[in-house]
Scaffold this motif. Structure first.
Motif, PDB file in Angstrom:
ATOM      1  N   LEU A   1      19.888   7.434 -14.433  1.00 21.45           N
ATOM      2  CA  LEU A   1      18.693   8.398 -15.659  1.00 21.45           C
ATOM      3  C   LEU A   1      18.327   6.858 -16.661  1.00 21.45           C
ATOM      4  CD1 LEU A   1      21.566   9.888 -17.812  1.00 21.45           C
ATOM      5  CD2 LEU A   1      19.046  11.295 -17.087  1.00 21.45           C
ATOM      6  N   ALA A   2      18.845   5.810 -16.464  1.00 17.72           N
ATOM      7  CA  ALA A   2      17.554   4.812 -16.908  1.00 17.72           C
ATOM      8  C   ALA A   2      17.084   4.298 -15.757  1.00 17.72           C
ATOM      9  CB  ALA A   2      18.863   3.459 -16.971  1.00 17.72           C
ATOM     10  N   LEU A   3      16.658   3.889 -14.686  1.00 14.19           N
ATOM     11  CA  LEU A   3      15.801   3.964 -13.697  1.00 14.19           C
ATOM     12  C   LEU A   3      14.987   4.699 -13.631  1.00 14.19           C
ATOM     13  CD1 LEU A   3      17.698   2.667 -10.713  1.00 14.19           C
ATOM     14  CD2 LEU A   3      16.353   1.515 -11.701  1.00 14.19           C
ATOM     15  N   ALA A   4      14.807   6.309 -14.134  1.00  6.30           N
ATOM     16  CA  ALA A   4      13.976   7.169 -14.062  1.00  6.30           C
ATOM     17  C   ALA A   4      13.815   6.742 -15.466  1.00  6.30           C
ATOM     18  CB  ALA A   4      14.519   8.191 -13.602  1.00  6.30           C
ATOM     19  N   LEU A   5      14.025   6.667 -16.481  1.00  6.36           N
ATOM     20  CA  LEU A   5      13.253   6.814 -17.949  1.00  6.36           C
ATOM     21  C   LEU A   5      12.922   4.921 -18.076  1.00  6.36           C
ATOM     22  CD1 LEU A   5      14.959   7.402 -21.027  1.00  6.36           C
ATOM     23  CD2 LEU A   5      13.469   5.931 -21.193  1.00  6.36           C
ATOM     24  N   ASP A   6      13.096   4.491 -17.181  1.00  3.55           N
ATOM     25  CA  ASP A   6      12.697   3.033 -17.584  1.00  3.55           C
ATOM     26  C   ASP A   6      10.798   3.546 -16.560  1.00  3.55           C
ATOM     27  OD1 ASP A   6      13.254   1.444 -18.678  1.00  3.55           O
ATOM     28  OD2 ASP A   6      14.927   0.779 -16.955  1.00  3.55           O
ATOM     29  N   GLU A   7      10.522   3.947 -15.350  1.00  2.00           N
ATOM     30  CA  GLU A   7       9.611   4.196 -14.043  1.00  2.00           C
ATOM     31  C   GLU A   7       9.624   5.203 -15.051  1.00  2.00           C
ATOM     32  OE1 GLU A   7      10.450   6.760 -10.782  1.00  2.00           O
ATOM     33  OE2 GLU A   7      10.716   4.894  -9.923  1.00  2.00           O
ATOM     34  N   VAL A   8       9.451   6.502 -15.513  1.00  4.78           N
ATOM     35  CA  VAL A   8       8.361   7.233 -15.844  1.00  4.78           C
ATOM     36  C   VAL A   8       7.650   6.899 -17.009  1.00  4.78           C
ATOM     37  CG1 VAL A   8       8.539   9.876 -16.947  1.00  4.78           C
ATOM     38  CG2 VAL A   8       9.694   9.384 -15.628  1.00  4.78           C
TER      39      VAL A   8
ATOM     40  N   VAL B   1       6.665  16.241 -20.768  1.00  3.77           N
ATOM     41  CA  VAL B   1       5.657  15.817 -19.598  1.00  3.77           C
ATOM     42  C   VAL B   1       7.285  14.229 -19.218  1.00  3.77           C
ATOM     43  CG1 VAL B   1       4.139  14.910 -18.227  1.00  3.77           C
ATOM     44  CG2 VAL B   1       3.825  16.600 -19.558  1.00  3.77           C
ATOM     45  N   TYR B   2       7.278  13.437 -19.955  1.00  3.12           N
ATOM     46  CA  TYR B   2       8.734  12.784 -20.118  1.00  3.12           C
ATOM     47  C   TYR B   2       9.814  12.585 -19.257  1.00  3.12           C
ATOM     48  CZ  TYR B   2       5.962   9.061 -21.824  1.00  3.12           C
ATOM     49  OH  TYR B   2       4.403   8.375 -22.023  1.00  3.12           O
ATOM     50  N   LEU B   3      10.628  14.267 -20.079  1.00  2.47           N
ATOM     51  CA  LEU B   3      11.943  15.108 -19.591  1.00  2.47           C
ATOM     52  C   LEU B   3      11.710  15.526 -18.015  1.00  2.47           C
ATOM     53  CD1 LEU B   3      14.564  15.961 -20.135  1.00  2.47           C
ATOM     54  CD2 LEU B   3      13.944  17.386 -21.267  1.00  2.47           C
ATOM     55  N   ARG B   4      10.540  15.953 -17.851  1.00  2.28           N
ATOM     56  CA  ARG B   4      10.638  16.648 -17.055  1.00  2.28           C
ATOM     57  C   ARG B   4      10.477  15.948 -15.677  1.00  2.28           C
ATOM     58  NH1 ARG B   4       4.273  18.395 -16.156  1.00  2.28           N
ATOM     59  NH2 ARG B   4       4.412  15.934 -15.086  1.00  2.28           N
ATOM     60  N   ASP B   5       9.356  14.685 -15.268  1.00  3.42           N
ATOM     61  CA  ASP B   5       9.692  13.480 -14.826  1.00  3.42           C
ATOM     62  C   ASP B   5      11.022  12.625 -14.763  1.00  3.42           C
ATOM     63  OD1 ASP B   5       7.170  13.983 -14.462  1.00  3.42           O
ATOM     64  OD2 ASP B   5       6.048  12.962 -15.158  1.00  3.42           O
ATOM     65  N   ILE B   6      11.740  12.317 -15.524  1.00  2.06           N
ATOM     66  CA  ILE B   6      13.295  11.656 -15.902  1.00  2.06           C
ATOM     67  C   ILE B   6      14.112  12.996 -14.997  1.00  2.06           C
ATOM     68  CG2 ILE B   6      14.916  10.686 -17.075  1.00  2.06           C
ATOM     69  CD1 ILE B   6      12.548  10.035 -19.424  1.00  2.06           C
ATOM     70  N   TRP B   7      13.471  13.724 -15.360  1.00  2.00           N
ATOM     71  CA  TRP B   7      14.917  15.235 -14.745  1.00  2.00           C
ATOM     72  C   TRP B   7      14.679  15.080 -13.121  1.00  2.00           C
ATOM     73  CZ3 TRP B   7      18.940  16.276 -16.047  1.00  2.00           C
ATOM     74  CH2 TRP B   7      19.466  17.655 -16.190  1.00  2.00           C
ATOM     75  N   ALA B   8      13.769  15.311 -12.840  1.00  3.28           N
ATOM     76  CA  ALA B   8      13.221  15.100 -11.362  1.00  3.28           C
ATOM     77  C   ALA B   8      13.402  13.468  -9.880  1.00  3.28           C
ATOM     78  CB  ALA B   8      11.329  15.223 -11.439  1.00  3.28           C
ATOM     79  N   GLY B   9      12.588  12.697 -11.823  1.00  8.72           N
ATOM     80  CA  GLY B   9      14.030  11.299 -10.721  1.00  8.72           C
ATOM     81  C   GLY B   9      15.488  11.242 -10.429  1.00  8.72           C
TER      82      GLY B   9
ATOM     83  N   GLN C   1      14.787  -1.840 -23.331  1.00 10.47           N
ATOM     84  CA  GLN C   1      13.415  -3.181 -23.214  1.00 10.47           C
ATOM     85  C   GLN C   1      12.134  -1.753 -24.045  1.00 10.47           C
ATOM     86  OE1 GLN C   1      12.036  -5.585 -22.142  1.00 10.47           O
ATOM     87  NE2 GLN C   1      14.089  -5.807 -21.387  1.00 10.47           N
ATOM     88  N   ALA C   2      11.686  -2.021 -25.136  1.00 10.22           N
ATOM     89  CA  ALA C   2      10.481  -1.638 -26.179  1.00 10.22           C
ATOM     90  C   ALA C   2      10.480  -0.267 -26.667  1.00 10.22           C
ATOM     91  CB  ALA C   2      10.152  -2.595 -26.901  1.00 10.22           C
ATOM     92  N   GLU C   3       9.591   0.071 -25.016  1.00  9.21           N
ATOM     93  CA  GLU C   3       9.296   1.138 -25.083  1.00  9.21           C
ATOM     94  C   GLU C   3       9.975   2.340 -24.518  1.00  9.21           C
ATOM     95  OE1 GLU C   3       6.113   3.396 -25.863  1.00  9.21           O
ATOM     96  OE2 GLU C   3       5.493   1.294 -25.631  1.00  9.21           O
ATOM     97  N   ALA C   4      11.303   1.729 -23.504  1.00  6.04           N
ATOM     98  CA  ALA C   4      11.363   2.573 -22.687  1.00  6.04           C
ATOM     99  C   ALA C   4      12.464   3.713 -24.226  1.00  6.04           C
ATOM    100  CB  ALA C   4      12.298   2.021 -21.697  1.00  6.04           C
ATOM    101  N   GLY C   5      13.232   2.126 -24.883  1.00  4.89           N
ATOM    102  CA  GLY C   5      13.990   2.477 -26.091  1.00  4.89           C
ATOM    103  C   GLY C   5      13.570   3.360 -26.853  1.00  4.89           C
ATOM    104  N   ARG C   6      12.119   3.113 -26.749  1.00  8.26           N
ATOM    105  CA  ARG C   6      11.519   4.208 -28.015  1.00  8.26           C
ATOM    106  C   ARG C   6      11.498   5.282 -27.148  1.00  8.26           C
ATOM    107  NH1 ARG C   6       7.984   0.231 -29.705  1.00  8.26           N
ATOM    108  NH2 ARG C   6       6.623  -0.312 -28.420  1.00  8.26           N
ATOM    109  N   THR C   7      10.825   5.643 -25.830  1.00  4.87           N
ATOM    110  CA  THR C   7      11.405   6.910 -25.377  1.00  4.87           C
ATOM    111  C   THR C   7      12.382   7.791 -26.234  1.00  4.87           C
ATOM    112  OG1 THR C   7       9.234   6.075 -23.569  1.00  4.87           O
ATOM    113  CG2 THR C   7      10.536   7.900 -23.303  1.00  4.87           C
ATOM    114  N   CYS C   8      13.641   7.167 -25.228  1.00  2.41           N
ATOM    115  CA  CYS C   8      14.387   7.839 -25.438  1.00  2.41           C
ATOM    116  C   CYS C   8      15.029   8.221 -27.293  1.00  2.41           C
ATOM    117  CB  CYS C   8      15.642   6.503 -24.510  1.00  2.41           C
ATOM    118  SG  CYS C   8      17.039   7.447 -23.651  1.00  2.41           S
ATOM    119  N   ALA C   9      14.732   7.503 -27.903  1.00  2.00           N
ATOM    120  CA  ALA C   9      15.144   7.836 -28.858  1.00  2.00           C
ATOM    121  C   ALA C   9      13.612   8.883 -29.655  1.00  2.00           C
ATOM    122  CB  ALA C   9      14.767   7.170 -29.951  1.00  2.00           C
ATOM    123  N   ALA C  10      12.623   9.222 -28.852  1.00  3.28           N
ATOM    124  CA  ALA C  10      12.204  10.188 -29.187  1.00  3.28           C
ATOM    125  C   ALA C  10      12.082  11.818 -28.613  1.00  3.28           C
ATOM    126  CB  ALA C  10      10.277   9.713 -28.679  1.00  3.28           C
TER     127      ALA C  10
END
Length: 782
Positions: A649-656, A602-610, A576-585
């Motif tokens: 990973l995908a679920l954590a990234l979308d969620e965060v 902060v995003y990676l911290r929470d994605i890693w924990a998830g 999805q657009a927003e998650a894709g931009r997060t992953c690219a960044a």
């Protein structure tokens, strides 16, 4: 008779006190258990202050020096010390609500459970024993400190200094016993104190575990440990052939853990500068004319849990070698302020064994049931040598003397010590009170996911053979002699970032020790790997500026370990657009947690924990598993081609991404805007990141409240000390500043400097002190 730590059975304690009384009768008939009183001398000290309010205290003897320290500390932190004394005296519920936390951090015990714990471990007998164990020099330091604090309290106060507690009934004159209680708490920080709520609330099955107050006492995870980074560079690696030391302790930014900078001098005997903790009249981390040193929290077993087999007829009796033994009982009553503001008495019976006190912490799987219970043996409950150890280190004139003092006294409670001197020598010591159990393999019981791997060993309490064993060369029953513990000397480097002694230097690993002391061939923490990578990747010759950069460059080692695979993972999916931009960044992020960085950390911290949560740990995440032959670079990479990990990973990234955007924290937000220390109503941006991300500048925060992550711990007293022909050259920062008093001009001045990474040069020589533009001096006498 083998000495046991912590509380003892009534019979054993009576015998010890009786023996003490016989010994003391020859010294004037002093009452059993009471502290001795050294001869009194006149108290006098000179207190010179330089920039940022740092006191340089000079006196002719220990009593005068302590007098100056106590007075200066009261000027800056009287309310802090008074409240800490309230805590270790077990009197918080008398003045504050019983269900409130004893300090404002997740997992802290309630005031009520804290009070019962400290009234138990800081009994009159234990406190007097601690005082009687001190040398005459240390007793004089303590006597002077008490007199200095009380002298300040007697002074008429002007302006708004300490207005926050000036009228509080708990701001009172102090006694030497109060300092002994503080000393004991500091020594037991990573042992009994970590289990305070579970000890203070432990009750037999069938009796309420002091609910609902005990619910606040049970941590949501394992007890919080202190942490640190340290690096000592020798003459073979330094740019001028002399030693350099980086010290970067990570503690809570709270009262009991706040460092205080000071310089202590007794002409011809002592000249030391650095930092100490509340109520301690010595330097814990610092430097002298000849060497500098620092500490890190070690991984050794200073305490062990014992799994008890209970008597089927009575859960307050336990079985050892087939015999049923009654638990010791102690009834404790404290005054509690109820909801109407009235004082009422509450009483609990707390229980102990030959190993130590009972612990009940369900969320750590430490349950007192009808058939099983857990007790804690803590070597530091009987380690009265901490202040003696540190004062001896303060007076030492060489690294060789420093080593010998530590191996003889074994008083550092839970620390590694790393040091370097002006001649370019370095020293690493993992020397502290550590459980001595030669037959560990036959006694070790893997206990729980919360404890395994943390060196919180659980032992079989049903066999006497599993009790600690006395070592003839040790200064205390049940611990290892200092000569048997890890020591490394060289002219290259030694390092530690809270892993074991094993890789203190990659070229000369320390091996062959009991797991109670040091584990080898195991995966290293990300901070250790970051520090070793920094050492390996920099030029052969290192200067002070290199160590300063290491400490505060805010590199996130986790990103280095996964970035290539993360980029490929991001390119492999339809987002999805927003998650894709997060992953690219994230894939293009520079991997730093600076004030001006976006929220990638902060995003990676929470994605890693998830992701860890979904994958039940790290093992299934890494593409390349740990290899003991390559401990710096493994494990690494993401096993993103595995469908389960890719989905997690995908679920954590979308969620965060959705969660942080919904909270008004888009990725473009600057870290310095949301990770803050609030001081006097002002928000000061704080750089750095959490330990599990591998950031040397470890910074811990509260959960998001009012749009910010409030800092509550991490880097505290930061020092880089080198040497030139004239002596030590010190650059430091005290992250939360020198004074806890909001009205002080030194309440946030160093916090502002820490935020900007602007180090402070400390004046050490007499000429430098008097040349300081902020220099002022006064002499105090009693």
């Amino acid at each position: 008779m083998q000495q046991q730590p912590g509380w003892r059975s009534g019979a054993t304690l009576s015998l010890i006190l009786a023996m003490s009384a016989l010994a003391l009768s020859a010294c004037g008939g002093r009452k059993s258990g009471e502290p001795s009183n050294p001869p009194k001398t006149q108290l006098s000290a000179e207190i010179r202050r330089t920039a940022f309010g740092i006191p340089h205290i000079k006196a002719n003897d220990e009593a005068g020096l302590g007098y100056g320290i106590g007075y200066a500390y009261a000027e800056d932190n009287a309310c802090l010390l008074a409240e800490e004394i309230l805590t270790v005296s077990g009197e918080r519920s008398k003045y504050f609500h019983q269900v409130e936390q004893s300090y404002p951090m997740e997992g802290a015990p309630s005031n009520l459970d804290s009070d019962f714990f400290y009234r138990a471990v800081n009994s009159e007998a234990a406190v007097n024993a601690a005082l009687n164990a001190q040398s005459t020099e240390v007793r004089e330091l303590l006597r002077g400190y008490v007199a200095g604090f009380n002298a300040w309290l007697d002074q008429p106060q002007s302006g708004t200094v300490n207005a926050v507690c000036r009228q509080e009934p708990w701001l009172r004159k102090i006694k030497e016993q109060d300092l002994a209680r503080l000393m004991r708490r500091t020594a037991m920080t990573n042992g009994s104190v970590s289990f305070a709520g579970g000890i203070g609330a432990a009750q037999p099955p069938g009796r309420a575990q002091a609910a609902p107050v005990a619910a606040a006492a049970v941590p949501s995870a394992r007890p919080r440990r202190t942490a640190s980074n340290a690096l000592a560079v020798g003459g073979e690696r330094s740019d001028n052939g002399r030693g350099i030391v980086l010290g970067q302790p990570h503690l809570a930014w709270l009262n009991n853990a706040r460092f205080y900078e000071m310089h202590l001098t007794i002409p011809g005997k002592l000249d030391v500068m650095g930092a100490s903790l509340p109520g301690l009249p010595v330097i814990g981390i610092g430097f002298t004319q000849n060497f500098a040193w620092t500490h890190t929290t070690d991984t050794s077993a200073h305490s062990t849990l014992y799994a008890l087999q209970l008597d089927s007829k009575d859960p307050t009796r336990y079985i050892v070698d087939g015999q049923s033994i009654p638990m010791g009982r102690r009834e404790i009553s404290i005054e509690v302020r109820n909801g109407e503001g009235q004082l009422v008495k509450q009483t609990r019976t707390l229980y102990t064994t030959e190993y130590g006190p009972l612990v009940h912490m369900p969320q750590m799987e430490l349950n007192w049931t009808a058939s099983r219970a857990f007790a804690l043996r803590d070597a530091n409950a009987d380690n009265h040598r901490m202040v003696e150890q540190w004062y001896a280190m303060n007076k030492a004139t060489s690294l060789e003397e420093l080593k010998q003092l530590n191996q003889r006294i074994v008083g550092n409670p839970w620390n590694n010590t790393l040091a370097a001197d002006k001649e370019g020598r370095t020293l690493y010591m993992n020397v502290s009170p550590i459980a001595n159990l030669p037959n560990l393999a036959q006694c070790w019981l893997p206990q729980s996911a919360y404890l395994d791997g943390q060196n919180a060993f659980t032992l079989d309490g049903s066999r006497k053979a599993c009790n600690w064993v006395d070592d003839a060369g040790a200064p205390q029953a049940g611990i290892m002699a200092g000569s048997r513990l890890p020591v490394l000397e060289n002219r290259d480097y030694v390092q530690n970032a809270n892993d074991s002694a094993w890789l203190s230097n990659l070229a000369t690993p320390l091996t062959g020790f009991s797991p109670l002391v040091s584990k080898q061939d195991n995966a290293q923490g990300l901070r250790t790997r970051q520090l070793l990578t920094e050492i390996q990747s920099r030029p052969k010759k290192l200067g002070m500026a290199d160590l300063q950069d290491m400490a505060l460059n805010n590199k996130v080692y986790l990103m280095q370990a996964i970035q290539d695979d993360l980029k490929q993972f991001c390119a492999s999916r339809n987002w999805q657009a927003e998650a894709g931009r997060t992953c690219a960044a994230l894939g293009s992020w520079d991997g730093r947690a600076d004030l001006g960085s976006d929220l990638s950390y902060v995003y990676l911290r929470d994605i890693w924990a998830g992701t860890q949560y979904r994958m039940q740990g790290d093992a299934a995440i890494w593409a390349v598993p740990f290899n003991a032959a390559d401990p710096v670079h493994t494990p690494r990479g993401l096993r993103y081609r595995d469908p389960a990990l890719a989905e997690a990973l995908a679920l954590a990234l979308d969620e965060v991404t959705a969660d942080l955007n919904a909270k008004g924290l888009p990725l473009a937000t600057k870290l310095g805007e949301v990770q803050v220390a609030t001081v006097g109503g002002r928000r000061i941006g704080i750089h750095g990141g959490i330990d599990p991300m591998g950031v040397l500048n470890a910074i811990e925060t509260e959960r998001l409240v009012n749009g910010v992550f409030e800092v509550n711990g991490g880097t505290t007293y930061l020092q880089v000390v080198g040497f030139d022909a004239q002596g030590p050259v010190a650059q430091t920062l005290l992250a939360y500043s020198q004074s806890s008093d909001p009205s002080s001009p030194h309440h946030s001045d160093q916090t502002e400097r820490f935020s900007r990474k602007q180090w402070i040069a400390l004046p050490f020589s007499e000429a430098a002190i008097q040349a300081d533009p902020a220099y002022r001096s006064k002499t105090i006498k009693q």
